[in-house]
Write a protein that holds these residues in place. Structure first.
Motif, mmCIF file in Angstrom:
data_model
loop_
_atom_site.group_PDB
_atom_site.id
_atom_site.type_symbol
_atom_site.label_atom_id
_atom_site.label_comp_id
_atom_site.label_asym_id
_atom_site.label_seq_id
_atom_site.Cartn_x
_atom_site.Cartn_y
_atom_site.Cartn_z
ATOM 1 N N PRO A 1 39.715 98.401 22.645
ATOM 2 C CA PRO A 1 39.125 97.347 23.485
ATOM 3 C C PRO A 1 37.648 97.109 23.172
ATOM 4 C CG PRO A 1 40.514 98.766 24.815
ATOM 5 C CD PRO A 1 40.422 99.408 23.449
ATOM 6 N N ASN A 2 36.931 98.170 22.785
ATOM 7 C CA ASN A 2 35.528 98.036 22.418
ATOM 8 C C ASN A 2 35.380 97.210 21.137
ATOM 9 O OD1 ASN A 2 32.784 98.665 23.064
ATOM 10 N ND2 ASN A 2 32.774 100.192 21.433
ATOM 11 N N ASP A 3 36.288 97.409 20.182
ATOM 12 C CA ASP A 3 36.261 96.624 18.947
ATOM 13 C C ASP A 3 36.572 95.150 19.237
ATOM 14 O OD1 ASP A 3 35.760 98.961 17.524
ATOM 15 O OD2 ASP A 3 37.873 99.248 16.987
ATOM 16 N N LEU A 4 37.514 94.920 20.124
ATOM 17 C CA LEU A 4 37.856 93.542 20.495
ATOM 18 C C LEU A 4 36.673 92.874 21.210
ATOM 19 C CD1 LEU A 4 41.539 94.021 21.671
ATOM 20 C CD2 LEU A 4 40.716 93.117 19.480
ATOM 21 N N ALA A 5 35.924 93.657 21.979
ATOM 22 C CA ALA A 5 34.729 93.124 22.644
ATOM 23 C C ALA A 5 33.699 92.703 21.602
ATOM 24 C CB ALA A 5 34.139 94.159 23.606
ATOM 25 N N LEU A 6 33.552 93.501 20.536
ATOM 26 C CA LEU A 6 32.621 93.121 19.470
ATOM 27 C C LEU A 6 33.056 91.816 18.815
ATOM 28 C CD1 LEU A 6 30.192 93.703 17.620
ATOM 29 C CD2 LEU A 6 31.822 94.832 16.083
ATOM 30 N N ILE A 7 34.336 91.652 18.590
ATOM 31 C CA ILE A 7 34.842 90.403 17.996
ATOM 32 C C ILE A 7 34.493 89.223 18.890
ATOM 33 C CG2 ILE A 7 36.937 89.122 17.386
ATOM 34 C CD1 ILE A 7 38.091 91.874 16.468
ATOM 35 N N ALA A 8 34.675 89.388 20.197
ATOM 36 C CA ALA A 8 34.335 88.318 21.141
ATOM 37 C C ALA A 8 32.836 88.022 21.098
ATOM 38 C CB ALA A 8 34.766 88.704 22.556
ATOM 39 N N VAL A 9 32.025 89.074 21.024
ATOM 40 C CA VAL A 9 30.571 88.907 20.961
ATOM 41 C C VAL A 9 30.195 88.110 19.716
ATOM 42 C CG1 VAL A 9 28.423 90.184 20.491
ATOM 43 C CG2 VAL A 9 29.894 90.868 22.384
ATOM 44 N N MET A 10 30.759 88.476 18.583
ATOM 45 C CA MET A 10 30.398 87.811 17.335
ATOM 46 C C MET A 10 30.915 86.372 17.291
ATOM 47 S SD MET A 10 28.418 89.992 16.193
ATOM 48 C CE MET A 10 27.929 89.010 14.792
ATOM 49 N N ARG A 11 32.085 86.131 17.851
ATOM 50 C CA ARG A 11 32.578 84.742 17.933
ATOM 51 C C ARG A 11 31.619 83.893 18.756
ATOM 52 N NH1 ARG A 11 39.029 85.500 19.064
ATOM 53 N NH2 ARG A 11 39.611 85.828 16.880
ATOM 54 N N ARG A 12 31.213 84.431 19.888
ATOM 55 C CA ARG A 12 30.278 83.701 20.765
ATOM 56 C C ARG A 12 28.943 83.497 20.053
ATOM 57 N NH1 ARG A 12 29.406 79.997 24.440
ATOM 58 N NH2 ARG A 12 27.664 80.464 25.783
ATOM 59 N N TYR A 13 28.457 84.516 19.349
ATOM 60 C CA TYR A 13 27.189 84.421 18.641
ATOM 61 C C TYR A 13 27.224 83.283 17.618
ATOM 62 C CZ TYR A 13 23.328 85.389 15.531
ATOM 63 O OH TYR A 13 22.194 85.248 14.767
ATOM 64 N N PHE A 14 28.263 83.251 16.795
ATOM 65 C CA PHE A 14 28.304 82.230 15.755
ATOM 66 C C PHE A 14 28.546 80.826 16.321
ATOM 67 C CE2 PHE A 14 28.935 85.974 13.026
ATOM 68 C CZ PHE A 14 27.841 85.766 12.203
ATOM 69 N N SER A 15 29.231 80.751 17.446
ATOM 70 C CA SER A 15 29.384 79.456 18.123
ATOM 71 C C SER A 15 28.023 78.967 18.626
ATOM 72 C CB SER A 15 30.366 79.605 19.292
ATOM 73 O OG SER A 15 30.406 78.439 20.064
ATOM 74 N N LEU A 16 27.272 79.870 19.244
ATOM 75 C CA LEU A 16 25.935 79.507 19.734
ATOM 76 C C LEU A 16 24.986 79.200 18.591
ATOM 77 C CD1 LEU A 16 25.361 82.084 22.613
ATOM 78 C CD2 LEU A 16 26.007 79.678 22.811
ATOM 79 N N LYS A 17 25.117 79.914 17.498
ATOM 80 C CA LYS A 17 24.257 79.670 16.342
ATOM 81 C C LYS A 17 24.469 78.257 15.807
ATOM 82 C CE LYS A 17 22.928 81.472 11.873
ATOM 83 N NZ LYS A 17 23.147 82.487 10.850
ATOM 84 N N GLU A 18 25.722 77.851 15.740
ATOM 85 C CA GLU A 18 26.026 76.488 15.284
ATOM 86 C C GLU A 18 25.458 75.447 16.250
ATOM 87 O OE1 GLU A 18 30.117 74.070 14.838
ATOM 88 O OE2 GLU A 18 30.032 75.945 13.706
ATOM 89 N N GLU A 19 25.647 75.671 17.540
ATOM 90 C CA GLU A 19 25.138 74.752 18.560
ATOM 91 C C GLU A 19 23.608 74.698 18.531
ATOM 92 O OE1 GLU A 19 25.337 74.249 23.419
ATOM 93 O OE2 GLU A 19 26.704 75.653 22.439
ATOM 94 N N SER A 20 22.979 75.855 18.383
ATOM 95 C CA SER A 20 21.523 75.939 18.332
ATOM 96 C C SER A 20 20.971 75.209 17.111
ATOM 97 C CB SER A 20 21.105 77.413 18.305
ATOM 98 O OG SER A 20 19.745 77.542 18.050
ATOM 99 N N SER A 21 21.605 75.402 15.972
ATOM 100 C CA SER A 21 21.146 74.742 14.742
ATOM 101 C C SER A 21 21.247 73.226 14.853
ATOM 102 C CB SER A 21 21.958 75.226 13.548
ATOM 103 O OG SER A 21 21.687 76.581 13.290
ATOM 104 N N ALA A 22 22.334 72.741 15.431
ATOM 105 C CA ALA A 22 22.506 71.297 15.601
ATOM 106 C C ALA A 22 21.441 70.734 16.542
ATOM 107 C CB ALA A 22 23.905 70.985 16.123
ATOM 108 N N LEU A 23 21.202 71.443 17.643
ATOM 109 C CA LEU A 23 20.194 71.000 18.609
ATOM 110 C C LEU A 23 18.804 71.022 17.976
ATOM 111 C CD1 LEU A 23 19.431 70.082 21.438
ATOM 112 C CD2 LEU A 23 19.524 72.477 22.162
ATOM 113 N N LYS A 24 18.494 72.082 17.251
ATOM 114 C CA LYS A 24 17.191 72.185 16.593
ATOM 115 C C LYS A 24 17.017 71.063 15.567
ATOM 116 C CE LYS A 24 13.389 74.450 15.542
ATOM 117 N NZ LYS A 24 12.390 74.937 16.433
ATOM 118 N N GLY A 25 18.085 70.718 14.851
ATOM 119 C CA GLY A 25 18.021 69.623 13.890
ATOM 120 C C GLY A 25 17.704 68.296 14.561
ATOM 121 N N ARG A 26 18.342 68.051 15.707
ATOM 122 C CA ARG A 26 18.070 66.808 16.439
ATOM 123 C C ARG A 26 16.635 66.787 16.960
ATOM 124 N NH1 ARG A 26 23.161 68.037 18.505
ATOM 125 N NH2 ARG A 26 22.308 68.606 20.533
#
Length: 114
Positions: free
Chosen positions: A7-32
């Motif tokens: 379950p701890n490994d699955l939590a890390l996967i969720a964390v990293m999925r969320r991180y890369f989703s936010l990174k994409e959103e942040s980059s798009a916002l910063k570009g605008r």
């Protein structure tokens, strides 16, 4: 498929999925924001101060919130990397993939072999 994921490994996967989703959103916002800043001809300090740039204040504050959450997620990943448990964190609980289960045909085949 993850064979021996805790379950701890699955939590890390969720964390990293969320991180890369936010990174994409942040980059798009910063570009605008950068495009708007260049178009307005403003210097960086003045443009990115939400107190002096009411037009883009909401986006500037949103970008800061995204970056702050990304830092929190990386902190969780670092905790996991040091052997810590992150599965109880609210940030790790979002989007945890379901634990794989046996499919019905495999379960039926195994039962018929007994």
């Amino acid at each position: 498929m993850l064979v021996n994921a805790s379950p701890n490994d699955l939590a890390l996967i969720a964390v990293m999925r969320r991180y890369f989703s936010l990174k994409e959103e942040s980059s798009a916002l910063k570009g605008r924001l950068e495009a708007a800043r260049r178009s307005a001809g403003d210097d960086i300090d003045r443009f990115y101060d939400p107190r002096t740039n009411a037009t883009h204040a909401d986006d500037i504050l949103a970008w800061h919130r995204l970056r702050r959450e990304m830092e929190e997620l990386m902190s969780l990943a670092a905790t996991w990397g040091r052997g810590g448990n992150i599965e109880g964190s609210p940030l790790a609980a979002a989007d945890v993939p379901a634990t794989p289960t046996e499919s019905a045909p495999l379960a039926e085949a195994a039962a018929s072999m007994e």
